[in-house]
Design a protein around this motif. Structure first.
Motif, mmCIF file in Angstrom:
data_model
loop_
_atom_site.group_PDB
_atom_site.id
_atom_site.type_symbol
_atom_site.label_atom_id
_atom_site.label_comp_id
_atom_site.label_asym_id
_atom_site.label_seq_id
_atom_site.Cartn_x
_atom_site.Cartn_y
_atom_site.Cartn_z
ATOM 1 N N MET A 1 27.132 -8.259 21.757
ATOM 2 C CA MET A 1 27.744 -7.171 22.524
ATOM 3 C C MET A 1 27.492 -5.836 21.815
ATOM 4 S SD MET A 1 29.564 -6.535 25.295
ATOM 5 C CE MET A 1 30.434 -8.044 25.718
ATOM 6 N N ILE A 2 26.979 -4.857 22.548
ATOM 7 C CA ILE A 2 26.725 -3.527 22.000
ATOM 8 C C ILE A 2 27.971 -2.674 22.226
ATOM 9 C CG2 ILE A 2 25.278 -1.470 22.083
ATOM 10 C CD1 ILE A 2 23.030 -3.232 23.180
ATOM 11 N N ARG A 3 28.539 -2.186 21.144
ATOM 12 C CA ARG A 3 29.782 -1.416 21.198
ATOM 13 C C ARG A 3 29.446 0.077 21.278
ATOM 14 N NH1 ARG A 3 34.242 -3.645 18.895
ATOM 15 N NH2 ARG A 3 34.568 -1.852 17.514
ATOM 16 N N VAL A 4 30.036 0.750 22.257
ATOM 17 C CA VAL A 4 29.703 2.152 22.541
ATOM 18 C C VAL A 4 30.942 3.024 22.427
ATOM 19 C CG1 VAL A 4 28.727 3.753 24.238
ATOM 20 C CG2 VAL A 4 27.867 1.390 24.103
ATOM 21 N N ALA A 5 30.798 4.180 21.805
ATOM 22 C CA ALA A 5 31.838 5.213 21.802
ATOM 23 C C ALA A 5 31.361 6.381 22.649
ATOM 24 C CB ALA A 5 32.146 5.674 20.382
ATOM 25 N N LEU A 6 32.268 6.951 23.420
ATOM 26 C CA LEU A 6 31.932 8.043 24.330
ATOM 27 C C LEU A 6 32.749 9.272 23.958
ATOM 28 C CD1 LEU A 6 30.531 9.074 26.870
ATOM 29 C CD2 LEU A 6 32.320 7.970 28.234
ATOM 30 N N VAL A 7 32.055 10.345 23.582
ATOM 31 C CA VAL A 7 32.724 11.574 23.163
ATOM 32 C C VAL A 7 32.286 12.708 24.090
ATOM 33 C CG1 VAL A 7 33.183 13.141 21.239
ATOM 34 C CG2 VAL A 7 32.638 10.728 20.783
ATOM 35 N N ASP A 8 33.185 13.150 24.954
ATOM 36 C CA ASP A 8 32.879 14.179 25.941
ATOM 37 C C ASP A 8 34.188 14.790 26.411
ATOM 38 O OD1 ASP A 8 32.334 15.192 28.833
ATOM 39 O OD2 ASP A 8 30.333 14.866 28.024
ATOM 40 N N ASP A 9 34.204 16.082 26.643
ATOM 41 C CA ASP A 9 35.454 16.744 27.011
ATOM 42 C C ASP A 9 35.778 16.649 28.496
ATOM 43 O OD1 ASP A 9 33.268 18.439 27.529
ATOM 44 O OD2 ASP A 9 34.541 20.216 27.532
ATOM 45 N N GLN A 10 34.895 16.078 29.306
ATOM 46 C CA GLN A 10 35.146 15.953 30.738
ATOM 47 C C GLN A 10 35.665 14.543 31.044
ATOM 48 O OE1 GLN A 10 31.534 17.009 32.751
ATOM 49 N NE2 GLN A 10 31.566 19.120 32.038
ATOM 50 N N ALA A 11 36.951 14.447 31.363
ATOM 51 C CA ALA A 11 37.585 13.147 31.584
ATOM 52 C C ALA A 11 36.940 12.381 32.735
ATOM 53 C CB ALA A 11 39.074 13.338 31.853
ATOM 54 N N LEU A 12 36.562 13.079 33.801
ATOM 55 C CA LEU A 12 35.956 12.422 34.946
ATOM 56 C C LEU A 12 34.595 11.843 34.577
ATOM 57 C CD1 LEU A 12 36.306 11.741 37.928
ATOM 58 C CD2 LEU A 12 35.228 13.940 38.481
ATOM 59 N N PHE A 13 33.828 12.593 33.801
ATOM 60 C CA PHE A 13 32.526 12.100 33.355
ATOM 61 C C PHE A 13 32.699 10.861 32.482
ATOM 62 C CE2 PHE A 13 29.105 12.033 30.169
ATOM 63 C CZ PHE A 13 27.992 12.001 30.997
ATOM 64 N N ARG A 14 33.659 10.913 31.554
ATOM 65 C CA ARG A 14 33.901 9.757 30.692
ATOM 66 C C ARG A 14 34.272 8.528 31.511
ATOM 67 N NH1 ARG A 14 37.343 13.072 27.816
ATOM 68 N NH2 ARG A 14 39.084 11.634 28.164
ATOM 69 N N ALA A 15 35.116 8.729 32.509
ATOM 70 C CA ALA A 15 35.563 7.603 33.330
ATOM 71 C C ALA A 15 34.384 6.954 34.056
ATOM 72 C CB ALA A 15 36.617 8.064 34.337
ATOM 73 N N GLY A 16 33.494 7.786 34.568
ATOM 74 C CA GLY A 16 32.334 7.252 35.280
ATOM 75 C C GLY A 16 31.402 6.488 34.361
ATOM 76 N N ILE A 17 31.167 7.039 33.177
ATOM 77 C CA ILE A 17 30.276 6.375 32.220
ATOM 78 C C ILE A 17 30.914 5.089 31.711
ATOM 79 C CG2 ILE A 17 29.100 6.595 30.004
ATOM 80 C CD1 ILE A 17 27.904 8.249 32.286
ATOM 81 N N ARG A 18 32.229 5.121 31.489
ATOM 82 C CA ARG A 18 32.915 3.895 31.035
ATOM 83 C C ARG A 18 32.763 2.785 32.079
ATOM 84 N NH1 ARG A 18 37.161 1.415 28.227
ATOM 85 N NH2 ARG A 18 37.628 3.160 26.848
ATOM 86 N N MET A 19 32.973 3.111 33.363
ATOM 87 C CA MET A 19 32.828 2.099 34.413
ATOM 88 C C MET A 19 31.415 1.533 34.434
ATOM 89 S SD MET A 19 34.992 3.707 37.610
ATOM 90 C CE MET A 19 34.402 2.394 38.662
ATOM 91 N N LEU A 20 30.429 2.409 34.285
ATOM 92 C CA LEU A 20 29.034 1.970 34.291
ATOM 93 C C LEU A 20 28.748 1.029 33.122
ATOM 94 C CD1 LEU A 20 26.090 2.209 35.343
ATOM 95 C CD2 LEU A 20 25.853 4.202 33.822
#
Length: 217
Positions: A1-20
């Motif tokens: 499993m590849i573990r990813v951290a997402l650092v971005d100030d746009q909550a909507l963008f983070r949510a979309g990338i997390r779902m993907l």
């Protein structure tokens, strides 16, 4: 499993990338943060394999956060995370600065979902560079300093390794180098691995940076 951290100030963008990312069987988001300072804490706490780092954020931007994370000494048996910069601007000078600092590449924030997923897997594997041709163009545009002296380690490369080095520095993929040099992709990958080891480089992004900074591109 590849573990990813997402650092971005746009909550909507983070949510979309997390779902993907979480929709993939081999990927998972293990941390999120809204600015660089939070991102540093989240990465140190969660120890992800890959960090998607926005360049422009409040409190601390992605450049400063990347520099601080890459300065951390990795724990034994736990390699430093690969950091991929996220930007809304093609050929962004800030992306070039981040790559000089040691980031493993950059992605446009409007990249196709399939490309983003492939980029995460590629960077985690450490076998190729994201947007190698774009990385090369970045340095053609933003590198104006006089070349540094070529390190003695470059002299340790064989003639064949120098040929492969030159093609990789131009942004050619393993498949393109293999076709051009009549080699198998596995052989090219072996050559690239040896070149990186001899030059003390982490990945092909750093190879491109090395070539430009020492007048070898």
């Amino acid at each position: 499993m590849i573990r990813v951290a997402l650092v971005d100030d746009q909550a909507l963008f983070r949510a979309g990338i997390r779902m993907l990312i979480d929709s993939q069987p081999d990927l998972e988001v293990v941390a999120e943060a809204a600015d660089g300072r939070e991102g540093i804490d989240a990465v140190r706490r969660s120890r992800p394999d890959v960090v998607l780092m926005d360049i422009r954020m409040p409190v601390m931007d992605g450049l400063a956060a990347t520099a601080e994370l890459l300065a951390d000494a990795p724990e034994p048996g736990s390699p430093a995370p690969r950091i991929v910069m996220l930007t809304t601007f093609d050929l962004d000078e800030a992306a070039a600065r981040a790559i000089r600092q040691g980031a493993s590449g950059f992605l446009l924030k409007d990249a196709d979902p399939e490309f983003l997923l492939a980029a995460i897997r590629t960077v985690h594997a450490g076998s190729a560079v994201i947007a190698a041709s774009a990385t090369r163009e970045l340095f053609e545009r933003f590198t104006d300093a006089a070349p540094r002296p070529v390190p003695p380690a470059y002299g340790d490369l064989t003639d064949r390794e120098r040929e492969i080095f030159a093609l990789a520095a131009r942004g050619l993929s393993n498949a393109e180098i293999a076709a051009r040099e009549f080699l198998s992709e596995a052989t090219v990958k072996t050559h690239i691995s040896r070149i990186l080891t001899k030059l003390g480089l982490r990945d092909r992004v750093q190879l491109v940076v090395f070539a430009f900074e020492h007048g070898l591109a």
